[in-house]
Design a protein around this motif. Structure first.
Motif, mmCIF file in Angstrom:
data_model
loop_
_atom_site.group_PDB
_atom_site.id
_atom_site.type_symbol
_atom_site.label_atom_id
_atom_site.label_comp_id
_atom_site.label_asym_id
_atom_site.label_seq_id
_atom_site.Cartn_x
_atom_site.Cartn_y
_atom_site.Cartn_z
ATOM 1 N N ALA A 326 0.855 -1.201 0.000
ATOM 2 C CA ALA A 326 0.000 0.000 0.000
ATOM 3 C C ALA A 326 0.890 1.251 0.000
ATOM 4 C CB ALA A 326 -0.897 -0.018 1.232
ATOM 5 N N PRO A 327 0.397 2.351 -0.626
ATOM 6 C CA PRO A 327 1.220 3.564 -0.742
ATOM 7 C C PRO A 327 1.588 4.183 0.604
ATOM 8 C CG PRO A 327 -1.036 3.984 -1.444
ATOM 9 C CD PRO A 327 -0.908 2.502 -1.289
ATOM 10 N N GLY A 328 0.775 3.915 1.639
ATOM 11 C CA GLY A 328 1.035 4.524 2.934
ATOM 12 C C GLY A 328 2.045 3.774 3.789
ATOM 13 N N GLU A 329 2.451 2.589 3.327
ATOM 14 C CA GLU A 329 3.442 1.818 4.096
ATOM 15 C C GLU A 329 4.808 2.512 4.041
ATOM 16 O OE1 GLU A 329 3.277 -1.008 5.782
ATOM 17 O OE2 GLU A 329 1.296 -1.799 5.280
ATOM 18 N N SER A 330 5.678 2.154 5.006
ATOM 19 C CA SER A 330 7.002 2.785 5.012
ATOM 20 C C SER A 330 7.936 2.090 4.024
ATOM 21 C CB SER A 330 7.612 2.700 6.408
ATOM 22 O OG SER A 330 8.052 1.395 6.665
ATOM 23 N N ALA A 331 8.950 2.842 3.597
ATOM 24 C CA ALA A 331 9.934 2.276 2.681
ATOM 25 C C ALA A 331 10.649 1.093 3.332
ATOM 26 C CB ALA A 331 10.943 3.349 2.275
ATOM 27 N N TRP A 332 10.757 1.140 4.666
ATOM 28 C CA TRP A 332 11.396 0.020 5.380
ATOM 29 C C TRP A 332 10.554 -1.250 5.226
ATOM 30 C CZ3 TRP A 332 15.863 -1.470 7.134
ATOM 31 C CH2 TRP A 332 15.919 -2.555 8.022
ATOM 32 N N ALA A 333 9.228 -1.083 5.362
ATOM 33 C CA ALA A 333 8.333 -2.228 5.197
ATOM 34 C C ALA A 333 8.474 -2.795 3.785
ATOM 35 C CB ALA A 333 6.888 -1.816 5.460
ATOM 36 N N GLN A 345 10.973 -6.348 -6.380
ATOM 37 C CA GLN A 345 10.165 -5.176 -6.766
ATOM 38 C C GLN A 345 8.765 -5.349 -6.200
ATOM 39 O OE1 GLN A 345 9.818 -5.911 -11.089
ATOM 40 N NE2 GLN A 345 7.677 -5.294 -10.908
ATOM 41 N N LEU A 346 8.051 -4.255 -6.049
ATOM 42 C CA LEU A 346 6.678 -4.329 -5.544
ATOM 43 C C LEU A 346 5.797 -3.400 -6.368
ATOM 44 C CD1 LEU A 346 7.310 -4.039 -1.686
ATOM 45 C CD2 LEU A 346 6.655 -6.113 -2.905
ATOM 46 N N PHE A 347 4.525 -3.775 -6.496
ATOM 47 C CA PHE A 347 3.542 -2.867 -7.084
ATOM 48 C C PHE A 347 2.918 -2.078 -5.946
ATOM 49 C CE2 PHE A 347 3.140 -6.495 -10.205
ATOM 50 C CZ PHE A 347 3.925 -5.871 -11.161
ATOM 51 N N VAL A 348 2.781 -0.784 -6.165
ATOM 52 C CA VAL A 348 2.119 0.043 -5.156
ATOM 53 C C VAL A 348 0.662 0.165 -5.584
ATOM 54 C CG1 VAL A 348 2.164 2.206 -3.903
ATOM 55 C CG2 VAL A 348 4.293 1.257 -4.832
ATOM 56 N N VAL A 349 -0.230 -0.449 -4.810
ATOM 57 C CA VAL A 349 -1.630 -0.521 -5.245
ATOM 58 C C VAL A 349 -2.588 -0.011 -4.176
ATOM 59 C CG1 VAL A 349 -1.243 -2.510 -6.748
ATOM 60 C CG2 VAL A 349 -1.909 -2.877 -4.385
ATOM 61 N N GLY A 351 -6.423 -1.080 -3.730
ATOM 62 C CA GLY A 351 -7.399 -1.996 -4.329
ATOM 63 C C GLY A 351 -6.765 -2.655 -5.535
ATOM 64 N N ASP A 352 -7.347 -2.447 -6.738
ATOM 65 C CA ASP A 352 -6.700 -2.994 -7.924
ATOM 66 C C ASP A 352 -6.186 -1.868 -8.832
ATOM 67 O OD1 ASP A 352 -9.065 -2.062 -8.860
ATOM 68 O OD2 ASP A 352 -9.798 -3.979 -9.650
ATOM 69 N N ARG A 353 -6.033 -0.701 -8.237
ATOM 70 C CA ARG A 353 -5.489 0.418 -9.000
ATOM 71 C C ARG A 353 -3.977 0.495 -8.783
ATOM 72 N NH1 ARG A 353 -6.105 5.836 -9.237
ATOM 73 N NH2 ARG A 353 -6.240 5.989 -6.979
ATOM 74 N N LEU A 354 -3.251 0.483 -9.880
ATOM 75 C CA LEU A 354 -1.793 0.504 -9.796
ATOM 76 C C LEU A 354 -1.295 1.946 -9.785
ATOM 77 C CD1 LEU A 354 0.900 -1.052 -9.890
ATOM 78 C CD2 LEU A 354 0.741 -1.012 -12.381
ATOM 79 N N LEU A 355 -0.678 2.347 -8.671
ATOM 80 C CA LEU A 355 -0.220 3.737 -8.552
ATOM 81 C C LEU A 355 1.239 3.903 -8.957
ATOM 82 C CD1 LEU A 355 -1.698 4.477 -5.030
ATOM 83 C CD2 LEU A 355 -2.760 4.878 -7.248
ATOM 84 N N GLY A 356 2.020 2.849 -8.729
ATOM 85 C CA GLY A 356 3.441 2.970 -9.032
ATOM 86 C C GLY A 356 4.138 1.648 -8.822
ATOM 87 N N VAL A 357 5.437 1.668 -9.078
ATOM 88 C CA VAL A 357 6.252 0.473 -8.882
ATOM 89 C C VAL A 357 7.473 0.898 -8.082
ATOM 90 C CG1 VAL A 357 7.482 -1.411 -10.013
ATOM 91 C CG2 VAL A 357 5.480 -0.407 -11.122
ATOM 92 N N ILE A 358 7.920 0.015 -7.190
ATOM 93 C CA ILE A 358 9.125 0.336 -6.425
ATOM 94 C C ILE A 358 10.016 -0.900 -6.402
ATOM 95 C CG2 ILE A 358 8.114 -0.290 -4.175
ATOM 96 C CD1 ILE A 358 9.615 2.256 -3.121
ATOM 97 N N SER A 359 11.313 -0.692 -6.593
ATOM 98 C CA SER A 359 12.227 -1.838 -6.600
ATOM 99 C C SER A 359 13.319 -1.618 -5.560
ATOM 100 C CB SER A 359 12.866 -2.001 -7.974
ATOM 101 O OG SER A 359 13.792 -0.961 -8.183
ATOM 102 N N ALA A 360 14.003 -2.695 -5.233
ATOM 103 C CA ALA A 360 15.109 -2.602 -4.272
ATOM 104 C C ALA A 360 16.147 -1.602 -4.783
ATOM 105 C CB ALA A 360 15.743 -3.977 -4.060
ATOM 106 N N ASN A 361 16.366 -1.587 -6.090
ATOM 107 C CA ASN A 361 17.315 -0.632 -6.661
ATOM 108 C C ASN A 361 16.881 0.813 -6.447
ATOM 109 O OD1 ASN A 361 19.306 -2.288 -7.549
ATOM 110 N ND2 ASN A 361 18.370 -2.614 -9.565
#
Ligand SMILES: [Zn+2]
Length: 372
Positions: A326-333, A345-349, A351-361
């Protein structure tokens, strides 16, 4: 921290591994015992006998270290701390914890049990030595027991020095933590002492080296560097954790990313992706909704037939929840979630709406930019 490791057996369910550097120290300990300690105290034996005694004593030493680490691991398990196993390496052994203890009391108990275990072993070996001496059982055995008693005592005492990450340093940190209720501060103070103690050993090593004892001198210098390194690393980790905890996933995620429609054929996909930078788990989106993801690794080695007629849909993994946050989670989580899974990598969602993507890099380059 380790190079190539080998699992040699399991003990109480813990995998016991040896790092290749351990073979070097096993040889060095055996060599020094076979050429120094045993001939000096039990003269007149053939060389092969000294090597045999030395090898038994060296193995006894490493079993003692294993016993020490096992004590840490069992107490850790008792308090439900995940322990990945025990590794023997050039500087001894380490019980690999994936998480820090949740309270000062647990950290104190878990660290203190190591030196206690070694001290108990020391007493036991000294007692065995006493018995073998009293009944004149065997001079070689007597020497082995004495050596093991002495080494376990050294292990207990050295580990009690309040220099993080030695056991004494962890005990000291847990006390500071309990008093001030501030884990980060306690870590920084204990790590500073560890760093100082590391330099002290390096200085002492240089002094010993200058005095002509090159083996002992180098050894102190190496241990000093290792401690100095390990203490600054744990300090940095605490700082890193703190920064990541304060930052939300939504602030670090990539909002621009390549996504793909499930109806597209693989051939079209290949053309679309050519020359573009994509995440290895490609989001599959239909009518503005995330329906799953396409692990690009799945497409490797497909037949030509598949490439021509296969569609993205057929290769889509629909369980996108397992790689979402979820977008409100911390980067540490986010980092923790990535460590636990194979994706990186993770999808930032929402519900089923994709807001962004975040990767370890993405996370690491942000940290580097912040600390640079
Ligand atoms: Zn220990």
């Amino acid at each position: 921290m380790f190079g190539k490791r080998l699992e040699i057996f399991r003990l109480f369910g813990f995998p016991i591994r040896v790092d290749l550097s351990w073979l070097l120290i096993l040889f060095m300990v055996t060599y020094s015992l076979a050429s120094g300690y045993f001939p000096a105290n039990h003269p007149g034996m053939p060389g092969s006998a000294y090597w045999a005694m030395a090898f038994v004593a060296a193995i006894g030493l490493f079993l003692s270290i294993l016993f020490h680490e096992l004590a840490h691991s069992l107490v850790g398990r008792h308090y439900r701390l995940p322990i990945d196993g025990i590794t023997l390496f050039i500087f001894g052994g380490v019980a690999e914890m994936r998480e820090e203890a949740e309270s000062p009391r647990v950290e104190f108990l878990m660290s203190a049990v190591g030196p206690v275990a070694s001290a108990a072993l020391a007493l036991l070996f000294f007692y065995f030595r006493h018995l073998t001496e009293q009944y004149e059982v065997n001079r070689a055995l007597e020497l082995i027991f004495y050596y093991l008693g002495f080494m376990n005592m050294i292990l207990a005492l050295f580990n009690l020095v309040p220099a993080f990450p030695l056991d004494g340093g962890r005990m000291f940190r847990s006390i500071l933590w309990a008093v001030k209720k501030d884990f980060d501060w306690a870590t920084r103070v204990a790590a500073k002492i560890g760093w100082g103690f590391g330099w002290l050993l390096i200085g002492y090593g240089a002094f010993t080296l200058a005095g002509g004892n090159s083996f002992g001198g180098l050894w102190y210098i190496l241990i000093g560097f290792f401690l100095k390194q390990a203490s600054s690393m744990s300090e940095q980790q605490v700082v890193l954790k703190k920064r990541l905890e304060k930052t939300k996933v939504a602030d670090l995620m990539q909002r621009q990313f390549v996504q793909v429609d499930p109806e597209v054929t693989l051939e079209q996909l290949q053309r679309e992706l050519a020359g573009r930078e994509v995440y290895p788990q490609l989001p599959v989106v239909a009518a503005g909704r995330l329906v799953g993801f396409l692990p690009l690794g799945k497409l490797e080695g497909l037949s030509r037939e598949h490439w021509l007629h296969g569609r993205v849909e057929q290769f889509t993994d629909r369980d996108f929840q397992k790689i979402s946050i979820a977008p409100g989670e911390s980067a540490w989580a986010a980092l923790e979630a990535m460590k636990g899974g194979p994706w990186g990598q993770l999808f930032v969602v929402e519900g089923d709406r994709l807001l962004g993507v975040i990767s370890a890099n993405d996370l690491l380059s942000w940290v580097r930019a912040k600390s640079g």
